[in-house]
Design a protein around this motif. Structure first.
Motif, PDB file in Angstrom:
ATOM      1  N   ARG A 415       7.899  60.750  98.182  1.00 54.97           N
ATOM      2  CA  ARG A 415       6.439  60.656  98.303  1.00 54.97           C
ATOM      3  C   ARG A 415       6.011  59.427  99.108  1.00 54.97           C
ATOM      4  NH1 ARG A 415       4.920  62.659  92.147  1.00 54.97           N
ATOM      5  NH2 ARG A 415       5.323  64.864  92.553  1.00 54.97           N
ATOM      6  N   LYS A 416       6.838  59.062 100.062  1.00 51.81           N
ATOM      7  CA  LYS A 416       6.487  58.008 100.997  1.00 51.81           C
ATOM      8  C   LYS A 416       5.817  58.646 102.213  1.00 51.81           C
ATOM      9  CE  LYS A 416       8.427  54.432 104.019  1.00 51.81           C
ATOM     10  NZ  LYS A 416       9.661  53.790 104.510  1.00 51.81           N
ATOM     11  N   LEU A 417       4.625  58.150 102.539  1.00 56.36           N
ATOM     12  CA  LEU A 417       3.865  58.671 103.676  1.00 56.36           C
ATOM     13  C   LEU A 417       3.961  57.688 104.839  1.00 56.36           C
ATOM     14  CD1 LEU A 417       1.825  60.635 105.018  1.00 56.36           C
ATOM     15  CD2 LEU A 417      -0.005  59.287 103.952  1.00 56.36           C
ATOM     16  N   PRO A 453       3.020  51.624 123.269  1.00 53.83           N
ATOM     17  CA  PRO A 453       3.736  51.620 121.994  1.00 53.83           C
ATOM     18  C   PRO A 453       2.764  51.883 120.847  1.00 53.83           C
ATOM     19  CG  PRO A 453       3.352  49.378 122.715  1.00 53.83           C
ATOM     20  CD  PRO A 453       2.855  50.260 123.826  1.00 53.83           C
ATOM     21  N   TYR A 454       3.183  52.661 119.877  1.00 55.90           N
ATOM     22  CA  TYR A 454       2.366  52.975 118.712  1.00 55.90           C
ATOM     23  C   TYR A 454       2.987  52.380 117.462  1.00 55.90           C
ATOM     24  CZ  TYR A 454      -0.464  56.053 121.560  1.00 55.90           C
ATOM     25  OH  TYR A 454      -1.306  56.524 122.523  1.00 55.90           O
ATOM     26  N   THR A 455       2.124  51.922 116.566  1.00 53.17           N
ATOM     27  CA  THR A 455       2.573  51.234 115.351  1.00 53.17           C
ATOM     28  C   THR A 455       2.616  52.213 114.182  1.00 53.17           C
ATOM     29  OG1 THR A 455       1.515  49.223 116.149  1.00 53.17           O
ATOM     30  CG2 THR A 455       2.154  49.290 113.827  1.00 53.17           C
ATOM     31  N   GLU A 456       3.757  52.216 113.490  1.00 54.79           N
ATOM     32  CA  GLU A 456       3.913  53.121 112.351  1.00 54.79           C
ATOM     33  C   GLU A 456       3.691  52.350 111.052  1.00 54.79           C
ATOM     34  OE1 GLU A 456       6.983  56.132 112.602  1.00 54.79           O
ATOM     35  OE2 GLU A 456       7.652  55.596 110.586  1.00 54.79           O
ATOM     36  N   HIS A 457       2.895  52.928 110.160  1.00 51.19           N
ATOM     37  CA  HIS A 457       2.615  52.340 108.853  1.00 51.19           C
ATOM     38  C   HIS A 457       3.115  53.283 107.769  1.00 51.19           C
ATOM     39  CE1 HIS A 457      -0.109  49.601 111.011  1.00 51.19           C
ATOM     40  NE2 HIS A 457      -0.537  50.693 111.660  1.00 51.19           N
ATOM     41  N   SER A 458       3.170  52.789 106.553  1.00 52.67           N
ATOM     42  CA  SER A 458       3.614  53.644 105.443  1.00 52.67           C
ATOM     43  C   SER A 458       2.891  53.238 104.158  1.00 52.67           C
ATOM     44  CB  SER A 458       5.134  53.541 105.251  1.00 52.67           C
ATOM     45  OG  SER A 458       5.492  52.223 104.862  1.00 52.67           O
ATOM     46  N   VAL A 459       2.812  54.202 103.254  1.00 62.88           N
ATOM     47  CA  VAL A 459       2.219  53.963 101.952  1.00 62.88           C
ATOM     48  C   VAL A 459       2.951  54.844 100.944  1.00 62.88           C
ATOM     49  CG1 VAL A 459       0.433  55.731 102.315  1.00 62.88           C
ATOM     50  CG2 VAL A 459       0.075  53.935 100.624  1.00 62.88           C
ATOM     51  N   LYS A 460       3.192  54.318  99.763  1.00 63.65           N
ATOM     52  CA  LYS A 460       3.908  55.061  98.721  1.00 63.65           C
ATOM     53  C   LYS A 460       2.877  55.752  97.820  1.00 63.65           C
ATOM     54  CE  LYS A 460       7.664  56.351  96.608  1.00 63.65           C
ATOM     55  NZ  LYS A 460       8.482  55.415  95.827  1.00 63.65           N
ATOM     56  N   LEU A 461       3.006  57.060  97.714  1.00 63.84           N
ATOM     57  CA  LEU A 461       2.114  57.836  96.876  1.00 63.84           C
ATOM     58  C   LEU A 461       2.823  58.277  95.610  1.00 63.84           C
ATOM     59  CD1 LEU A 461       0.488  60.083  99.652  1.00 63.84           C
ATOM     60  CD2 LEU A 461      -0.367  57.930  98.714  1.00 63.84           C
ATOM     61  N   LYS A 462       2.058  58.786  94.697  1.00 61.80           N
ATOM     62  CA  LYS A 462       2.633  59.312  93.459  1.00 61.80           C
ATOM     63  C   LYS A 462       1.845  60.536  93.033  1.00 61.80           C
ATOM     64  CE  LYS A 462       0.031  56.189  90.376  1.00 61.80           C
ATOM     65  NZ  LYS A 462      -0.712  55.519  91.425  1.00 61.80           N
ATOM     66  N   LYS A 463       2.311  61.170  91.980  1.00 64.38           N
ATOM     67  CA  LYS A 463       1.682  62.372  91.482  1.00 64.38           C
ATOM     68  C   LYS A 463       0.209  62.081  91.135  1.00 64.38           C
ATOM     69  CE  LYS A 463       2.059  65.871  87.843  1.00 64.38           C
ATOM     70  NZ  LYS A 463       2.829  66.328  86.655  1.00 64.38           N
ATOM     71  N   GLN A 530      -7.172  68.315 103.429  1.00 70.39           N
ATOM     72  CA  GLN A 530      -7.006  67.691 102.120  1.00 70.39           C
ATOM     73  C   GLN A 530      -5.607  68.002 101.581  1.00 70.39           C
ATOM     74  OE1 GLN A 530      -8.652  65.619 100.371  1.00 70.39           O
ATOM     75  NE2 GLN A 530      -8.422  65.965  98.183  1.00 70.39           N
ATOM     76  N   LEU A 531      -4.874  66.936 101.216  1.00 71.99           N
ATOM     77  CA  LEU A 531      -3.559  67.073 100.579  1.00 71.99           C
ATOM     78  C   LEU A 531      -3.604  66.390  99.218  1.00 71.99           C
ATOM     79  CD1 LEU A 531      -0.468  67.684 100.568  1.00 71.99           C
ATOM     80  CD2 LEU A 531      -0.157  65.388 101.545  1.00 71.99           C
ATOM     81  N   GLN A 532      -3.183  67.138  98.177  1.00 75.32           N
ATOM     82  CA  GLN A 532      -3.135  66.585  96.828  1.00 75.32           C
ATOM     83  C   GLN A 532      -1.714  66.752  96.296  1.00 75.32           C
ATOM     84  OE1 GLN A 532      -6.061  68.889  94.742  1.00 75.32           O
ATOM     85  NE2 GLN A 532      -7.809  67.892  95.732  1.00 75.32           N
ATOM     86  N   LEU A 533      -1.148  65.662  95.780  1.00 74.62           N
ATOM     87  CA  LEU A 533       0.191  65.708  95.191  1.00 74.62           C
ATOM     88  C   LEU A 533       0.070  66.101  93.730  1.00 74.62           C
ATOM     89  CD1 LEU A 533       1.816  62.522  96.796  1.00 74.62           C
ATOM     90  CD2 LEU A 533       1.954  64.899  97.556  1.00 74.62           C
TER      91      LEU A 533
END
Length: 534
Positions: A415-417, A453-463, A530-533
């Motif tokens: 669930r890492k975006l 160049p493009y910068t990549e980011h990330s965020v950790k999601l959960k249920k 819309q995305l829902q985990l």
């Protein structure tokens, strides 16, 4: 409708009527101005005269003895001399009366007359020295109050009453200290002026009506003989032109007038030929427009087929809820969205907005969408995908078209975006029980410059977390008052979707936008994902 010989055409009757009305209005205006000027001149002269007489009378009064005379009712030589002077004023200037009175405040009703000289040939009776009365008259009482309290000189006009028409002046009388102690009243008949004005009005009115009728008859006859006949011929020709399927004739060549009528006949004949040719051209244009509409309908169907639809998006997956919509401002739109499952149990999410509208934007959208899908399926990261797509869009881009894009890939196991924002509005994320914008400094939009160049980011999601991705058509939706739906309002409305499914969320936000915009036209495409985990 055919014109019968010897009978005035309808247009002639209307012109005569309108000319008569215009002449009447003009004469009426001149009449009103003349009456106003006449009245103004007379009233100015009468006002100046009565003021001067009243002021002169004030100069002759024994002001310091007025209260003495009023209290004792006794005349002395000075009183008698002043009385004679005031009577001379009445006789010389043909006044109705000239009086000096003391009026008691605060209601100024009780009056004590000190002098009261009247015209000997008139109907008024002269009051004796010290005569008192209570006189209630709104105009008189208010005028005297202003004389006493404001030291004003008041002039009143009274017309067509039982006592006739007259002008009255009330002038303040001062003692040695400058205090108003009495009122001089002078009244003069203006019946002569009223009679003269009535005669003037009657004469001017009769003359105005006479000349208005004469002008209408003369002008109508002249107009019918010199203008209407050629116009009737032009009218018949236009009727013939309309009745025979748009084929012009040469009838108007018979009109040889060297004035505007001749120019009109020539213009109508030229117009007939232009209309005839225009109808033929319009037939061709209509056929071409129908062909374009057919192609637009086909383009819309192709675009709809390219964009993913249906719900649930992936029926076999129970760990997330996903839905997206796109509402174009025109037949076809420039917004894009995509979602697809990739190898390694990963989910691709893409939302973009192409500059411009219509078919060019739609074609550019499909190119960008195809490039993104193709490179994403090869297992590349969001950063690599957009760098690849940017370079391809820049190649041969002579129109200056560009794409804003938000692209994310979520690992459904961890669930890492991971995401990249190429000049696109920040999505709304629901995390840790609250809604906020997933704000990271955006990179340059796609198609502007190669090798960016493009910068990549990330965020950790959960249920239970969710992400709402949209185009600027959502926040920039505008109502009739030129107000934007805005980011704050969107965040507020998203707070009401916690218990809704992905389709229900998009349906709710769309309803809120429609309610806000009202009857204002839609200027931009509106796309939401819309995305829902779960």
């Amino acid at each position: 409708m055919k014109h019968k010989p010897g009978k005035l055409p309808i247009i002639t009757k209307r012109i005569i009527l309108n000319v008569f009305i215009a002449g009447t209005l003009l004469c009426g205006t001149l009449f009103a101005v003349g009456v106003w000027s006449f009245s103004k001149e007379f009233t100015t002269q009468y006002d100046a005269s009565i003021r001067a007489i009243s002021a002169a009378a004030c100069e002759c009064l024994p002001t310091e003895k007025l209260f003495y005379y009023a209290d004792t009712k006794q005349k002395d030589e000075e009183y008698i001399a002043c009385q004679k002077i005031l009577q001379d004023f009445v006789d010389k200037f043909d006044l109705n009366l000239l009086y000096v009175s003391i009026v008691e405040p605060p209601d100024y009703i009780h009056i004590t007359y000190v002098f009261n000289q009247v015209n000997k040939d008139g109907r008024l009776n002269e009051y004796p020295l010290g005569y008192e009365e209570d006189y209630i008259n709104e105009h008189y009482n208010s005028s005297v109050k202003r004389v006493y309290e404001n030291a004003e000189t008041i002039v009143r006009h009274t017309v067509n009453v039982r006592s006739g028409s007259h002008i009255t002046a009330n002038v303040p009388v001062y003692d040695s200290t400058g205090k108003v102690i009495a009122v001089v009243g002078a009244q003069k008949s203006i019946q002569e002026y009223v009679n003269a004005r009535r005669s003037y009005i009657r004469f001017v009115l009769i003359i105005s009506i006479f000349f208005a009728l004469l002008f209408a008859i003369f002008f109508g006859s002249y107009f019918n003989n010199t203008i209407i006949s050629p116009i009737i011929k032009i009218t018949k020709e236009t009727d013939h032109f309309a009745s025979w399927g748009g084929k012009p004739s040469d009838t108007l060549l018979e009109i040889t007038n060297k004035d505007e009528i001749g120019i009109l006949a020539h213009s109508v004949r030229q117009m007939e030929y232009d209309i005839y040719q225009g109808i033929e051209q319009l037939t061709k244009v209509t056929a071409e427009k129908e062909r374009i509409n057919t192609e637009l309908d086909l383009a819309s169907k192709i675009q709809t087929a390219v964009l993913r639809k249906g719900y649930p998006a992936f029926p076999e997956r129970k760990d997330f809820d996903l839905f997206a919509t796109m509402n174009p401002a025109k037949e076809v739109g420039g917004d894009l969205y995509d979602y697809q499952l990739l190898e390694g149990d990963k989910l691709l999410l893409v939302v973009g907005d192409v500059s411009g509208k219509g078919i060019p934007a739609a074609l550019y959208m499909m190119i960008a969408l195809t490039l993104i899908s193709s490179y994403a399926q090869q297992g590349h990261s969001p950063k690599d995908i957009l760098e690849y797509v940017n370079n391809h869009l820049c190649y041969g881009n002579t129109t200056g078209t560009f794409v804003t894009c938000w692209l994310g890939i979520i690992d459904l196991k961890t669930r890492k975006l991971s995401f990249v924002n190429a000049g696109h509005p920040a999505p709304v994320i629901f995390k840790d029980g609250k809604y906020s914008y997933l704000e990271e400094k955006p990179d340059l939009f796609l198609g502007a410059m190669e090798d960016i160049p493009y910068t990549e980011h990330s965020v950790k999601l959960k249920k239970g977390d969710s992400i709402f991705i949209f185009t600027d058509g959502v926040t920039e939706a505008t109502n009739k008052e030129e107000e934007l739906f805005g980011e704050e309002r969107l965040l507020e409305k998203m707070g009401n979707t916690t218990d809704k499914t992905a389709p229900q969320t998009l349906e709710y936000i769309k309803a809120q936008i429609d309610s806000f915009v009202g009857d204002a036209p839609q200027f931009d495409d509106t796309t939401m994902l819309q995305l829902q985990l779960l």
